[in-house]
Design a protein around this motif. Structure first.
Motif, PDB file in Angstrom:
ATOM      1  N   GLU A  11       0.817  -1.193   0.000  1.00 50.14           N
ATOM      2  CA  GLU A  11       0.000   0.000   0.000  1.00 50.14           C
ATOM      3  C   GLU A  11       0.864   1.261   0.000  1.00 50.14           C
ATOM      4  N   PHE A  35      -4.388  -3.032  -1.670  1.00 53.80           N
ATOM      5  CA  PHE A  35      -5.694  -3.460  -1.193  1.00 53.80           C
ATOM      6  C   PHE A  35      -6.789  -2.458  -1.555  1.00 53.80           C
ATOM      7  N   GLN A  70      -6.815  -7.241  -4.752  1.00 50.30           N
ATOM      8  CA  GLN A  70      -6.852  -7.654  -3.359  1.00 50.30           C
ATOM      9  C   GLN A  70      -7.899  -6.850  -2.596  1.00 50.30           C
ATOM     10  N   LEU A  72      -9.622  -5.934   1.245  1.00 51.08           N
ATOM     11  CA  LEU A  72      -9.325  -5.874   2.672  1.00 51.08           C
ATOM     12  C   LEU A  72     -10.588  -5.468   3.418  1.00 51.08           C
ATOM     13  N   ASP A  95      -7.860 -11.855  -4.217  1.00 52.37           N
ATOM     14  CA  ASP A  95      -6.962 -12.060  -3.097  1.00 52.37           C
ATOM     15  C   ASP A  95      -7.519 -11.340  -1.871  1.00 52.37           C
ATOM     16  N   ASN A  97      -6.649  -9.783   2.040  1.00 53.38           N
ATOM     17  CA  ASN A  97      -5.546  -9.272   2.854  1.00 53.38           C
ATOM     18  C   ASN A  97      -5.775  -9.556   4.326  1.00 53.38           C
ATOM     19  N   CYS A 100      -1.797  -6.961   6.409  1.00 50.56           N
ATOM     20  CA  CYS A 100      -1.369  -5.564   6.525  1.00 50.56           C
ATOM     21  C   CYS A 100      -1.114  -5.202   7.991  1.00 50.56           C
ATOM     22  N   GLY A 111      -6.837  -6.356   7.874  1.00 45.79           N
ATOM     23  CA  GLY A 111      -5.461  -6.810   7.816  1.00 45.79           C
ATOM     24  C   GLY A 111      -5.082  -7.805   8.892  1.00 45.79           C
ATOM     25  N   LYS A 141      -3.400 -13.594   1.769  1.00 47.13           N
ATOM     26  CA  LYS A 141      -2.079 -13.290   2.296  1.00 47.13           C
ATOM     27  C   LYS A 141      -2.189 -13.091   3.799  1.00 47.13           C
TER      28      LYS A 141
END
Length: 321
Positions: A11, A35, A70, A72, A95, A97, A100, A111, A141
């Motif tokens: 980010e 994200f 991605q 989030l 994806d 997140n 983070c 995150g 992730k």
């Protein structure tokens, strides 16, 4: 994908201009976008296009490298709803997140803070998996945990059993941030605990690091962020290593035109008051490997005028040539 190199989502750093430059330099097989924050509501398509402009071009960079968006957030229903929207827009994968470490993100239950809630991870992935077509992979992730590794394997299992096709693991906790060392031995433990592909991530700064993280983790694919930002031809060096060919190192004179191109792209997307900061940010990373980047950074450190900075950058390039 054997020996895959994935450009990490970072980010405020690895945005569309930098993805374009790094993938055109080469050696990258896939990118994950910055994200896209999901709260309680549908995403605006314009916001998606702004963060991932590659969505207008088949979800690929100009070099033809796929870009996976991605998301989030913490609301399973809205994450599922917006994942379905991405699928409708043609996204090749979605994806999620859970890595983070930013305080603001974590404060709003996004995150890495969710690594304290394995059940929530499972609900989110399951909701997203149910919301998108079966042929669109859902990936995730994560980090090793929030403050410790007590839930690492439980979190990885929650993601895998809920339907994540692969899991990228940054080998540190949230509290550790980016402080060395990364705990590559934990990547092997995660890989052995789940039946899906695990992608190794954390502190890969050169070809030797790449070789060691693969040996220690047993992972075929490696996600690299800061290492590629600081050494833009690292992916090419890794490819040369796999071919048993000597690497061709990019000189500063080779790199500088890419820097000019990057800054021009940034100015097209960013207000002039913010554009100089983006260039200085990348120079700060490049200075780790290029003394010339440090010299240029020192030259433009106090420069806040976007036009003047561009002139300095381009004039310097002509003089160097």
């Amino acid at each position: 994908m054997k020996h895959g190199i994935i450009l990490a989502p970072m980010e405020g750093l690895v945005d569309a201009p930098l993805r374009d430059i790094l993938t055109r330099i080469g050696g990258i097989d896939r990118c994950v976008s910055e994200f896209i924050r999901v709260t309680e509501g549908p995403l605006n398509v314009g916001s998606i296009r702004r963060i991932v402009p590659e969505s207008l071009h088949g979800w690929k960079t100009a070099a033809g490298v796929p870009v996976h968006p991605q998301l989030l957030g913490s609301d399973p229903d809205w994450l599922g709803h917006n994942a379905a929207l991405l699928a409708e827009l043609g996204a090749p994968a979605v994806d999620l997140n859970f890595g983070c470490p930013a305080k603001t993100v974590n404060r709003h239950r996004g995150g890495a803070t969710l690594l304290r809630e394995p059940d929530t991870l499972h609900r989110i992935v399951a909701a997203v998996r149910a919301a998108v077509p079966a042929d669109i992979p859902v990936t995730a992730k994560m980090r090793l945990g929030y403050s410790d590794t007590s839930l690492t394997l439980e979190c990885a299992s929650a993601l895998a059993t809920a339907g994540a096709a692969e899991i990228a693991v940054h080998a540190r906790t949230k509290v550790e941030g980016y402080k060395p060392p990364a705990h590559w031995e934990w990547l092997a433990r995660v890989r052995e605990s789940v039946s899906v592909s695990v992608i190794a991530n954390g502190d890969v700064n050169d070809v030797a690091d790449y070789q060691r993280i693969r040996e220690i983790s047993g992972c075929e694919q490696v996600m690299i962020g800061r290492g590629l930002v600081a050494c833009p031809d690292l992916g090419q060096g890794i490819r040369a290593m796999h071919r048993s060919a000597p690497p061709v190192l990019m000189s500063w004179s080779d790199l500088r035109p890419w820097l000019i191109d990057f800054y021009r792209q940034v100015r097209l997307r960013t207000a002039d008051r913010h554009a100089p900061g983006r260039l200085k940010q990348w120079l700060g990373f490049l200075a780790r490997n290029y003394p010339e980047a440090q010299l240029l950074f020192d030259q433009v450190r106090r420069q806040t005028c976007a036009d003047t900075l561009q002139t300095l950058l381009e004039t310097g390039a002509r003089e160097a040539a």
